[in-house]
Motif scaffolding. Sequence first.
Motif, PDB file in Angstrom:
ATOM      1  N   TRP A 108       0.839  -1.200   0.000  1.00  0.00           N
ATOM      2  CA  TRP A 108       0.000   0.000   0.000  1.00  0.00           C
ATOM      3  C   TRP A 108       0.875   1.253   0.000  1.00  0.00           C
ATOM      4  O   TRP A 108       0.617   2.218  -0.724  1.00  0.00           O
ATOM      5  CB  TRP A 108      -0.895  -0.030   1.229  1.00  0.00           C
ATOM      6  N   HIS A 111       2.398   1.794  -3.383  1.00  0.00           N
ATOM      7  CA  HIS A 111       1.386   2.319  -4.303  1.00  0.00           C
ATOM      8  C   HIS A 111       1.220   3.828  -4.118  1.00  0.00           C
ATOM      9  O   HIS A 111       1.146   4.583  -5.103  1.00  0.00           O
ATOM     10  CB  HIS A 111       0.054   1.610  -4.066  1.00  0.00           C
ATOM     11  N   LEU A 112       1.163   4.289  -2.876  1.00  0.00           N
ATOM     12  CA  LEU A 112       1.023   5.721  -2.632  1.00  0.00           C
ATOM     13  C   LEU A 112       2.231   6.497  -3.126  1.00  0.00           C
ATOM     14  O   LEU A 112       2.094   7.609  -3.660  1.00  0.00           O
ATOM     15  CB  LEU A 112       0.807   5.982  -1.140  1.00  0.00           C
ATOM     16  N   ILE A 114       4.121   5.733  -5.668  1.00  0.00           N
ATOM     17  CA  ILE A 114       3.998   5.813  -7.132  1.00  0.00           C
ATOM     18  C   ILE A 114       2.900   6.797  -7.524  1.00  0.00           C
ATOM     19  O   ILE A 114       3.061   7.615  -8.438  1.00  0.00           O
ATOM     20  CB  ILE A 114       3.696   4.421  -7.715  1.00  0.00           C
ATOM     21  N   LEU A 115       1.797   6.773  -6.797  1.00  0.00           N
ATOM     22  CA  LEU A 115       0.644   7.602  -7.120  1.00  0.00           C
ATOM     23  C   LEU A 115       0.894   9.080  -6.870  1.00  0.00           C
ATOM     24  O   LEU A 115       0.432   9.941  -7.627  1.00  0.00           O
ATOM     25  CB  LEU A 115      -0.563   7.131  -6.301  1.00  0.00           C
ATOM     26  N   LEU A 116       1.663   9.393  -5.816  1.00  0.00           N
ATOM     27  CA  LEU A 116       1.713  10.770  -5.334  1.00  0.00           C
ATOM     28  C   LEU A 116       3.047  11.483  -5.508  1.00  0.00           C
ATOM     29  O   LEU A 116       3.085  12.717  -5.465  1.00  0.00           O
ATOM     30  CB  LEU A 116       1.339  10.798  -3.845  1.00  0.00           C
ATOM     31  N   ARG A 119       3.353  14.433  -7.725  1.00  0.00           N
ATOM     32  CA  ARG A 119       2.334  15.463  -7.521  1.00  0.00           C
ATOM     33  C   ARG A 119       2.664  16.390  -6.359  1.00  0.00           C
ATOM     34  O   ARG A 119       2.141  17.499  -6.285  1.00  0.00           O
ATOM     35  CB  ARG A 119       0.971  14.803  -7.280  1.00  0.00           C
ATOM     36  N   GLN A 237      -7.699  12.010  -3.987  1.00  0.00           N
ATOM     37  CA  GLN A 237      -7.118  10.777  -4.536  1.00  0.00           C
ATOM     38  C   GLN A 237      -7.553   9.538  -3.764  1.00  0.00           C
ATOM     39  O   GLN A 237      -7.077   8.441  -4.044  1.00  0.00           O
ATOM     40  CB  GLN A 237      -5.580  10.871  -4.490  1.00  0.00           C
ATOM     41  N   ASP A 240      -8.571   6.264  -5.593  1.00  0.00           N
ATOM     42  CA  ASP A 240      -7.429   5.538  -6.157  1.00  0.00           C
ATOM     43  C   ASP A 240      -6.640   4.833  -5.068  1.00  0.00           C
ATOM     44  O   ASP A 240      -6.155   3.716  -5.252  1.00  0.00           O
ATOM     45  CB  ASP A 240      -6.512   6.503  -6.913  1.00  0.00           C
ATOM     46  N   ILE A 241      -6.503   5.497  -3.922  1.00  0.00           N
ATOM     47  CA  ILE A 241      -5.771   4.899  -2.799  1.00  0.00           C
ATOM     48  C   ILE A 241      -6.501   3.664  -2.280  1.00  0.00           C
ATOM     49  O   ILE A 241      -5.897   2.615  -2.037  1.00  0.00           O
ATOM     50  CB  ILE A 241      -5.590   5.932  -1.680  1.00  0.00           C
ATOM     51  N   PHE A 244      -6.848   0.460  -4.836  1.00  0.00           N
ATOM     52  CA  PHE A 244      -5.663  -0.375  -4.971  1.00  0.00           C
ATOM     53  C   PHE A 244      -5.732  -1.564  -4.021  1.00  0.00           C
ATOM     54  O   PHE A 244      -5.505  -2.702  -4.402  1.00  0.00           O
ATOM     55  CB  PHE A 244      -4.401   0.427  -4.690  1.00  0.00           C
TER      56      PHE A 244
END
Length: 251
Positions: A108, A111-112, A114-116, A119, A237, A240-241, A244
């Motif tokens: 988890w 994933h965050l 990569i996602l954030l 940004r 977000q 999306d969080i 996943f």
Amino acid sequence: MNINQNAQTRWIVGIVVALPEELATLTKIKLLRGGYTALNDNILVAYAGTGATNAESAANLLVSKGAKALISWGCAAGLSDELKPGDLFIPKQVLSEQKQILDADKEWLQHLQILLTNRMRLITDLLVESSVIVGSSMKKKRIHQETRALALDMETVAVFKTANRSNIPCLAIRAIADPVDMNLPLAVVNSLNTEGHVEIDKLLRYILRHPSEIPGLIKLGLHFNAAAKTLKIIAHQLNDIINFKKQVGIQ
């Protein structure tokens, strides 16, 4: 909506917040301390109040309502000059006052990242627990030297402990409000009630007697606004969080 309906068959993530100002970054719904609400079919939010005991009660409530993962959400104090107001801090580990170390869910967390990462500024390291508000810059620096933690709050460890007992994944999503080189204004410290909330009448009386506190209060307000802005961006977000974890099938 019936929050309990089909709770055991839906993917539900529970979010614990300590303060109404932190709650406001997620929803416009007003809650009494100890209350909870649903943001959608997959997200529950509980307003805990400050401190480990309140956070534990809120986390247990969310688990009882079907939460299959937990998030500790809100602001944190920076313990190193590496962290600036508004920085996003997602700890990979948390350290209790009893020196127990608990891990964030690794997949988890990745994933965050990569996602954030592209940004906003995101830091991931150790977060330490405190049972009291730490307002002194000197004390924050000392805690950093003793623990090597980069951030501090009062609730996250309790949420992690609840998740660990329930064998469910957990994360903390924290934005830095007061940096290490800032002393909390005494006007704030002297106006806090037992729940950690500022009582406005006490605050105003203190300011009238100590007008030199005003610049520090303005600075703290700007820092908190930076932290709240970060949390609001992350709130957009959340699907999306959350999705996943649903997709990878962690139960």
